[in-house]
Design an enzyme around this catalytic site. Sequence first.
Site, PDB file in Angstrom:
ATOM      1  N   HIS A 243       0.717  -0.976  -0.016  1.00  5.80           N
ATOM      2  CA  HIS A 243      -0.179  -0.055  -0.025  1.00  5.80           C
ATOM      3  C   HIS A 243       0.687   1.119   0.141  1.00  5.80           C
ATOM      4  O   HIS A 243       0.723   2.041   1.031  1.00  5.80           O
ATOM      5  CB  HIS A 243      -0.929  -0.048   1.261  1.00  5.80           C
ATOM      6  CG  HIS A 243      -1.981  -1.101   1.143  1.00  5.80           C
ATOM      7  ND1 HIS A 243      -2.889  -1.524   2.018  1.00  5.80           N
ATOM      8  CD2 HIS A 243      -2.466  -1.621  -0.054  1.00  5.80           C
ATOM      9  CE1 HIS A 243      -3.725  -2.202   1.679  1.00  5.80           C
ATOM     10  NE2 HIS A 243      -3.381  -2.446   0.512  1.00  5.80           N
ATOM     11  N   HIS A 361     -13.718  -2.820  -0.712  1.00  5.51           N
ATOM     12  CA  HIS A 361     -13.607  -3.976  -0.096  1.00  5.51           C
ATOM     13  C   HIS A 361     -14.897  -4.178   0.490  1.00  5.51           C
ATOM     14  O   HIS A 361     -15.179  -3.928   1.540  1.00  5.51           O
ATOM     15  CB  HIS A 361     -12.268  -4.073   1.118  1.00  5.51           C
ATOM     16  CG  HIS A 361     -11.112  -4.137   0.621  1.00  5.51           C
ATOM     17  ND1 HIS A 361     -10.001  -3.830   1.414  1.00  5.51           N
ATOM     18  CD2 HIS A 361     -10.636  -4.012  -0.698  1.00  5.51           C
ATOM     19  CE1 HIS A 361      -8.708  -3.676   0.711  1.00  5.51           C
ATOM     20  NE2 HIS A 361      -9.151  -3.813  -0.625  1.00  5.51           N
ATOM     21  N   GLU A 384      -6.521 -10.373  -8.351  1.00  6.18           N
ATOM     22  CA  GLU A 384      -5.283  -9.680  -8.235  1.00  6.18           C
ATOM     23  C   GLU A 384      -3.799 -10.405  -7.505  1.00  6.18           C
ATOM     24  O   GLU A 384      -3.831  -9.971  -6.675  1.00  6.18           O
ATOM     25  CB  GLU A 384      -5.776  -8.472  -7.218  1.00  6.18           C
ATOM     26  CG  GLU A 384      -6.171  -8.554  -5.961  1.00  6.18           C
ATOM     27  CD  GLU A 384      -6.480  -7.289  -5.003  1.00  6.18           C
ATOM     28  OE1 GLU A 384      -5.502  -6.558  -5.028  1.00  6.18           O
ATOM     29  OE2 GLU A 384      -7.719  -7.065  -4.757  1.00  6.18           O
ATOM     30  N   ARG A 406       1.723  -6.313  -9.621  1.00  7.20           N
ATOM     31  CA  ARG A 406       0.429  -6.983  -9.309  1.00  7.20           C
ATOM     32  C   ARG A 406      -0.198  -6.966 -10.674  1.00  7.20           C
ATOM     33  O   ARG A 406      -0.280  -5.553 -11.116  1.00  7.20           O
ATOM     34  CB  ARG A 406      -0.046  -6.032  -7.888  1.00  7.20           C
ATOM     35  CG  ARG A 406      -1.501  -6.776  -7.759  1.00  7.20           C
ATOM     36  CD  ARG A 406      -2.138  -6.303  -6.361  1.00  7.20           C
ATOM     37  NE  ARG A 406      -1.988  -4.944  -6.076  1.00  7.20           N
ATOM     38  CZ  ARG A 406      -1.180  -4.185  -5.571  1.00  7.20           C
ATOM     39  NH1 ARG A 406      -0.276  -4.954  -4.934  1.00  7.20           N
ATOM     40  NH2 ARG A 406      -1.321  -2.889  -5.227  1.00  7.20           N
TER      41      ARG A 406
END
Length: 434
Positions: A243, A361, A384, A406
């Site tokens: 992140h 999410h 992912e 990713r």
Amino acid sequence: MRKSLFKKEVYAERRRRLAALIPGSAVVLPAWPEFIRNHDTSHKYRQESNLLYLSGFDEPGSCLVFRPGQTPETILFVREKDVERETWDGFRFGPQAAKDVFGVDEAFIIDDFEEKAPQLLRSCDKVYYSLFRNPEFDRKMSEVLKGVAHLNRRSNPGFPPVEDAYTLLGELRIHKSEAEVEALKKACSISALAHQEVFKAARPGVTERELHGLFLYSVMKQGAMGEAYGGIFASGVNAVTLHYVFNEDVLKEGDLFLTDAGAEYLNYSGDITRTYPVGGKFSTPQKELYSGILKVQKELIEMCKPGTPFNKLQEHTVEGLSQLMVDLGILKASKNEVVEKGLYAKYYPHGVSHLLGLDTHDAGTLSVRSQPRAMEAGWALTIEPGLYLPHDDESIPEAYRGIGIRIEDDILVTQEGPSNMTAEMPKEVAELER
Ligand code: GLY
Ligand code: MN
Ligand code: MN
């Protein structure tokens, strides 16, 4: 006057579906509080998603009470009209307009919540309310529940039972309706086109920050509200941080560039990640890793069909990425050993999928009594897989150090199989090379 994002019938239909699940009970859904950014300035406000889902009402200082089968059935508490405050902060619906525009049976001012709510909940067997997420409102609810017990006196001196509204609403939100699918597809398409803009502009010397700015410009120009989450614009070794949000580096020749960003459209979220070479050409080690991850990603997308247990996605990812790391000499053990001992987790530490919707999410239960749940048509989820190889990890071949990759798409599960809602942003090696 401001409008509701969807027609009021959309929300009424959702409440009808909820009513069938909880006869005799009530749901209480408060708005999120505003958060101070500094002094007298707040962070950009975003409504609590369950409240949005059942009412569309997007102001702070509000709360929905829904009592299926009772009169009034749907009650919205909102901020009072206030000409002076509105001069500063803009339009407020107030109770009358809230009632008209959002199609609820009754609307009161939020200041009356603690006084009116005990009466409203007194006739309900059970109260669905999400405890521990909004401490400020929890305090109000504890007074309200005491109020119910007080009203009941000797006829029923106990407090009404409270169950988690989050789980309940998740069960509705996991199945996307036609209107939701349309909004999600648009959020995904806007996100994909903005990723294309970023891709075209990503060259050596350009900053991560300006590419973030370009993404925001593109999604907002296309009608999105903004980004659905803090975008990750990570070049080179920054991509190894899952992140990474600083977005403060400069893109360099030879590096890969990872962008994880999504648009919020009608409050629905896109969520795309792409990784490609800054200089227009993958190096051999970059290409080996990228192609291997892409192969696993495509296999996972094919698994997104009704009946596939959700946990199979993670199992398949672990198998596929472990095999890849063994083949490339990144992990020096047999694939079975890598899987059984969890050695892969050093370089692949996250889940491969999450539900997608009003929240990036999104809400919804993926296992019931520890048993994985099978996918159903109408679910929307991400796929992912990725690998993140630290630059200072001397246990892996030097050529792979400092690479983070990713690849993330947003998939709608349909009766006919997976529908990739983010396919407009290319991901094949040949498409990503200039
Ligand atoms: N952008 C957060 C995620 O991919 O889950
Ligand atoms: Mn993402
Ligand atoms: Mn995601």
